[in-house]
Design a protein around this motif. Sequence first.
Motif, PDB file in Angstrom:
ATOM      1  N   PRO A   1       0.829  -1.209   0.000  1.00 38.51           N
ATOM      2  CA  PRO A   1       0.000   0.000   0.000  1.00 38.51           C
ATOM      3  C   PRO A   1       0.869   1.267   0.000  1.00 38.51           C
ATOM      4  CG  PRO A   1       0.084  -0.912   2.210  1.00 38.51           C
ATOM      5  CD  PRO A   1       0.800  -1.891   1.320  1.00 38.51           C
ATOM      6  N   GLY A   2       0.420   2.239  -0.740  1.00 40.28           N
ATOM      7  CA  GLY A   2       1.049   3.556  -0.692  1.00 40.28           C
ATOM      8  C   GLY A   2       0.391   4.404   0.369  1.00 40.28           C
ATOM      9  N   PRO A   3       0.805   5.666   0.493  1.00 43.69           N
ATOM     10  CA  PRO A   3       0.225   6.551   1.511  1.00 43.69           C
ATOM     11  C   PRO A   3      -1.299   6.666   1.394  1.00 43.69           C
ATOM     12  CG  PRO A   3       2.194   7.530   0.603  1.00 43.69           C
ATOM     13  CD  PRO A   3       1.918   6.329  -0.240  1.00 43.69           C
ATOM     14  N   PHE A   4      -1.801   6.688   0.164  1.00 42.37           N
ATOM     15  CA  PHE A   4      -3.242   6.843  -0.038  1.00 42.37           C
ATOM     16  C   PHE A   4      -3.992   5.611   0.480  1.00 42.37           C
ATOM     17  CE2 PHE A   4      -6.912   6.225  -2.994  1.00 42.37           C
ATOM     18  CZ  PHE A   4      -7.684   7.268  -2.526  1.00 42.37           C
ATOM     19  N   GLN A   5      -3.502   4.413   0.092  1.00 43.43           N
ATOM     20  CA  GLN A   5      -4.163   3.192   0.545  1.00 43.43           C
ATOM     21  C   GLN A   5      -4.038   3.015   2.073  1.00 43.43           C
ATOM     22  OE1 GLN A   5      -1.989   3.309  -1.947  1.00 43.43           O
ATOM     23  NE2 GLN A   5      -3.191   2.780  -3.791  1.00 43.43           N
ATOM     24  N   THR A   6      -2.862   3.386   2.581  1.00 40.10           N
ATOM     25  CA  THR A   6      -2.666   3.279   4.038  1.00 40.10           C
ATOM     26  C   THR A   6      -3.643   4.177   4.798  1.00 40.10           C
ATOM     27  OG1 THR A   6      -0.323   2.808   3.722  1.00 40.10           O
ATOM     28  CG2 THR A   6      -0.989   3.535   5.906  1.00 40.10           C
ATOM     29  N   LYS A   7      -3.817   5.413   4.254  1.00 30.65           N
ATOM     30  CA  LYS A   7      -4.739   6.344   4.908  1.00 30.65           C
ATOM     31  C   LYS A   7      -6.177   5.813   4.859  1.00 30.65           C
ATOM     32  CE  LYS A   7      -3.696   9.308   6.636  1.00 30.65           C
ATOM     33  NZ  LYS A   7      -3.438   9.420   8.112  1.00 30.65           N
ATOM     34  N   LEU A   8      -6.547   5.218   3.708  1.00 28.17           N
ATOM     35  CA  LEU A   8      -7.887   4.661   3.607  1.00 28.17           C
ATOM     36  C   LEU A   8      -8.093   3.541   4.633  1.00 28.17           C
ATOM     37  CD1 LEU A   8      -8.411   4.486  -0.278  1.00 28.17           C
ATOM     38  CD2 LEU A   8      -9.587   5.984   1.333  1.00 28.17           C
ATOM     39  N   LEU A   9      -7.052   2.689   4.807  1.00 29.63           N
ATOM     40  CA  LEU A   9      -7.141   1.617   5.809  1.00 29.63           C
ATOM     41  C   LEU A   9      -7.309   2.187   7.213  1.00 29.63           C
ATOM     42  CD1 LEU A   9      -4.426  -0.878   4.519  1.00 29.63           C
ATOM     43  CD2 LEU A   9      -6.849  -1.397   4.832  1.00 29.63           C
ATOM     44  N   GLU A  10      -6.515   3.223   7.514  1.00 27.50           N
ATOM     45  CA  GLU A  10      -6.588   3.826   8.850  1.00 27.50           C
ATOM     46  C   GLU A  10      -7.971   4.423   9.112  1.00 27.50           C
ATOM     47  OE1 GLU A  10      -3.521   6.710   8.928  1.00 27.50           O
ATOM     48  OE2 GLU A  10      -1.891   5.237   9.198  1.00 27.50           O
TER      49      GLU A  10
END
Length: 747
Positions: free
Chosen positions: A166-175
Amino acid sequence: MALDLVYASHDEAGAYIELSKQEQAKVLQFQQQVLKLVALGHDCVKICEKLCLLEEQLVPNSVASVMLLDASEQQLNVFVAPSIPKEGVAQLNGLRPGPCAGSCGNAIYRQEPVYVENTLTDPRWHDIRHLAVNFNICACWSMPIRGRGGRVIGSFALSSFEHRMPGPFQTKLLEIGSFIVGIVLEQRKINQQLYLSSQVIEQSTEGIMITDSDNGFVSVNRAFTRITGYAQDDVLGENPRILSSGRHGQDFYRQMWGSINATGHWQGEIWNRTKAGRFYPQWLSITAILDAQKNVMYYLGVFSDITEKKQAAETIWRQANFDLLTGLPNRSRFYDRLQQDIKKAARTKQKLALLFIDIDRFKEVNDSVGHSRGDALLKASAERLAAGVLDTDLLARLGGDEFTVILNEVTDVEAVEHIAARILQKLADPFDLDGKQTYVSASIGIALFPDDAVEVDALLKCADQAMYVAKSEGRSRWRYFTPAMQVAAEKRSQIIADLRLAVMKQQFFLLYQPIVELETGKVHKAEALIRWQHPDKGMISPADFIPLAEETQLIIEVGNWIFQQAIQQVAIWQAAHGKDFQVSINKSPVQFYHAVAGDWSASLQQMGLAGHSIVVEITEGLLLDANATVSGQLLHLRDAGIQVAIDDFGTGYSSLSYLKKFDIDYLKIDQSFVRNLSEDSSDRVLCEAIITMAHRLGMKVIAEGVETRQQCDLLKQAGCDYGQGYLFARPLTAEAFDEFMARKISP
């Protein structure tokens, strides 16, 4: 720029800084869409499903899932996974967290985010590699879901169909996804608790009311309306004083609020009024609800209508203290009152009189008019007794036909005698029982406190003994207790104690009196008669101990002993004198009421004896009181072949209907008719009538007390079948009976 600032304020690590404006806009739009569903109060499952679908749109070529820990926190189960096939969900359910349990299992196990780029080679997927193969899961990123206090309650995951991190965008969505799911799940729990609380309040059978700090109604439940009649709209904003019955003064409410203000709580019984105006008792509990600063926010009142409870308690109290038939105080209430009155009389140095009243011959009247009329007679007697005493005195029914009166503040015995005489006079008038006039009388025993006794039981015993003396002297009179009565009572008590010991130590023995066939002079019958050889007092007459044995029910054990001795003896005599030889034994009514006739027939069978080996002698009174138990046992005796004789016939209440109803084999003419038997005596006429009647009914006759040759000849002329008495032989021991039989048989 504004978006940057917003996201920066939420990101301590500065992850939002790495997002492009387009990505930031997508994240913002994603949050708004999901939070709008939350704000509108959508179902938790729908919110989570929508969240997963939105994330799948934002991260193409992936599927999202929410898994939750079970109550034991031992395994994970899928909560929502809208794009995962049912087969995949089934295989994911039951996943146990661990170091090789895939991304979700590791996220729970490690309580931190887990990003797996290649599920086919990563050792963290070792235990569930088959899932990756079966459903083409190439990569999987999982974020722990945390509840209140940071406790891990599940996982939010994105599973990708291509190998990637995951990139920053996917990580943020997960969070954000895991954070919102955590909020939604906690809110669901809170909503469930609130719903449960509201349902508990609404469905409670107790009335619940909530008032504000100014004591104005805020809320009431369904039970409140059911009990008071007031709906919620009727009382909102009103003061609870609208429920007041007006039965309590200011002091009552002052103490109530004093307790609430001091302790925050009060409970007790209070009378209130319904909307319809009915007054009713309620049990009320009031609790003050405080805010964080200990200021009163609300008052919670919980109450129940205790009308039925109080009525039930009143009923139980009345049943425990008052006689159901007459409504008079019962034995328990009498004892309590007598104890109190004795204490008061002792304290005030005054006398107290206790009257023990017994209705004369009530059992005979009860049997003749029927039990329902007998009950009516007792009620009517109680009413007349109540009219004969003062309100300050206590009239009680001890049971059966026994009543007592406590006379307080006795100044002279003449007043006591006047009341006793008045009671006898009131009972002497005829009673109308359904159109049938019935007469009764009473015997009264009087004991005085402190002259005769100072204790409750002792005083009652003295009055009881005096009553028995009044009854023995002819009834329908009163008698005072005297010390001589106490001596007689103690003697009687000692005999009862000795009687119990005699049963244990087998101090009894049997004598046998021959019953002679008058026509032939042959003897093939004998009556077994019990005797008591007391070790200190010598021979005690059956007339002295049999009534006491019946009263104490020792007659049951004694009677069974007589039977066993008699059947052993009859077996010996049948072997010597023929199978027709019989032994008669007396059976008390008490034995019929408490024993089982079948025991005797079974014993005869075990001995190899026919039923006719025994004749059971009963009294006429037993037939008068032949209830289902007695009737059943008499029929059982008949079915077993055991013959029945009526002893002392003619001295009691004789009735042809009873003789026809039961299969009676013998009538025994009482010796009082035989004693004065002569050519011209009326007793001869009576004996001839009894003999003729018995023969017409198929019964044989035995005359008791035959002592002279003239008596024997007259009975024989009248057709009497058997004779028994001193003319033939006195009661004999078994050995002496054998000698008697040898003399009869020898030429």
